[in-house]
Design a protein around this motif. Sequence first.
Motif, mmCIF file in Angstrom:
data_model
loop_
_atom_site.group_PDB
_atom_site.id
_atom_site.type_symbol
_atom_site.label_atom_id
_atom_site.label_comp_id
_atom_site.label_asym_id
_atom_site.label_seq_id
_atom_site.Cartn_x
_atom_site.Cartn_y
_atom_site.Cartn_z
ATOM 1 N N ALA A 78 -72.842 85.050 4.279
ATOM 2 C CA ALA A 78 -74.167 84.440 4.197
ATOM 3 C C ALA A 78 -74.433 83.868 2.807
ATOM 4 C CB ALA A 78 -75.233 85.471 4.568
ATOM 5 N N VAL A 79 -74.062 84.621 1.768
ATOM 6 C CA VAL A 79 -74.379 84.218 0.397
ATOM 7 C C VAL A 79 -73.433 83.130 -0.101
ATOM 8 C CG1 VAL A 79 -74.368 85.018 -2.001
ATOM 9 C CG2 VAL A 79 -75.498 86.381 -0.242
ATOM 10 N N ARG A 82 -72.975 80.176 3.134
ATOM 11 C CA ARG A 82 -74.199 79.602 3.681
ATOM 12 C C ARG A 82 -75.277 79.407 2.619
ATOM 13 N NH1 ARG A 82 -72.701 76.917 7.464
ATOM 14 N NH2 ARG A 82 -74.898 76.719 8.086
ATOM 15 N N GLY A 83 -75.048 79.905 1.409
ATOM 16 C CA GLY A 83 -75.955 79.653 0.303
ATOM 17 C C GLY A 83 -77.281 80.375 0.356
ATOM 18 N N THR A 84 -77.337 81.534 1.016
ATOM 19 C CA THR A 84 -78.591 82.278 1.089
ATOM 20 C C THR A 84 -78.865 83.008 -0.223
ATOM 21 O OG1 THR A 84 -77.510 84.239 2.015
ATOM 22 C CG2 THR A 84 -78.350 82.621 3.579
ATOM 23 N N ASN A 85 -80.103 83.419 -0.396
ATOM 24 C CA ASN A 85 -80.512 84.143 -1.590
ATOM 25 C C ASN A 85 -79.783 85.480 -1.671
ATOM 26 O OD1 ASN A 85 -82.293 86.240 -2.987
ATOM 27 N ND2 ASN A 85 -83.318 84.348 -3.575
ATOM 28 N N GLN A 86 -79.148 85.756 -2.814
ATOM 29 C CA GLN A 86 -78.358 86.982 -2.964
ATOM 30 C C GLN A 86 -79.207 88.233 -2.801
ATOM 31 O OE1 GLN A 86 -75.924 87.287 -6.452
ATOM 32 N NE2 GLN A 86 -75.208 85.180 -6.326
ATOM 33 N N THR A 89 -80.809 88.556 0.758
ATOM 34 C CA THR A 89 -79.790 88.859 1.761
ATOM 35 C C THR A 89 -79.316 90.300 1.639
ATOM 36 O OG1 THR A 89 -79.050 86.552 1.706
ATOM 37 C CG2 THR A 89 -77.558 88.148 2.712
ATOM 38 N N ARG A 299 -82.318 81.073 -7.597
ATOM 39 C CA ARG A 299 -83.034 81.564 -6.428
ATOM 40 C C ARG A 299 -84.455 81.972 -6.774
ATOM 41 N NH1 ARG A 299 -79.839 79.422 -2.635
ATOM 42 N NH2 ARG A 299 -77.678 79.870 -3.071
#
Length: 299
Positions: A78-79, A82-86, A89, A299
């Motif tokens: 995901a991180v 997909r570039g989600t917030n560490q 997430t 972020r």
Amino acid sequence: MIEILLAGAIATGTAILLPALGELLTQRAGITNLGTEGAMLAGALTGVIMGISTGSPWLGIGAGILAGAAVAALFAWAVVFRGTNQLATGLIVWFLLFGLTSMFGREYNGQVLPPIGKLAIPGLSDLPFVGSILFHQSPIVYLGFALIAGVWWLLTRSRVGLLIRATGERPLVVAAAGNRPRLIQFLTTTLGGGLSGLGGSYLSVGVVGNWSNNMTNGYGFIAVTVVIFAAWRTNWATVGSYLFGAAITFASQLQARGFAVNQYLLDALPYLLTLVVLVVISSQRKAAPEALNAALAAR
């Protein structure tokens, strides 16, 4: 008393040391995994389930490692890809695993399996003072000793460690050299999750011999904190982990000896003591990996 305290520091601190070493690798690659607590919970429950199902605590330990790695791989996918917030997430992964382990662990509450127990090293365990402290411990504790040296060597003396550190500092340079920094981050985070799963299964299978809801009790978050305050150095992360174990042992010894101390204060003592000492030792800290700072700031 001092021997009991130090032996307990080593035994209990190993449950912090293992995920802390995993998080150390992860953060040196530029990722902060607050889902470490979730990976520990997954390892703890999976270890108990496999241990009870097969009758082998060692298979339970192995399953716990795989479970922790799978949780970390989900977080890393995901991180990293997909570039989600560490941070968000990581917290979501923790909440998810807290719920899943509470649900699937209900039927295992109260079920007992024989823990791995201690292994005395012939000759060394008979040494005065240090023998009972260092050489009459669980085999997982000895594995922890080896991992301290192994992680230090990996990060400071190997080409793989150079790539991990370079990815945490200058991922664009790593990419320009023909490597794949995102893959390095994914694999390193997954490896770190495996060590967290080992820490969780050590706690449930190697020490307690059963499962209870939220049995890791925030150890994963302590491991993340230890790494940050230790300034991403293996030696100080080790000190912080064993220090936390010493504080827990000290609090339990006070209870066992009948000291009239408030129970909530005793519960808070390990966390307070660890925080104070880590703040002191972090006064000479070095800068965080640049990619880690950049990712968190973005972020």
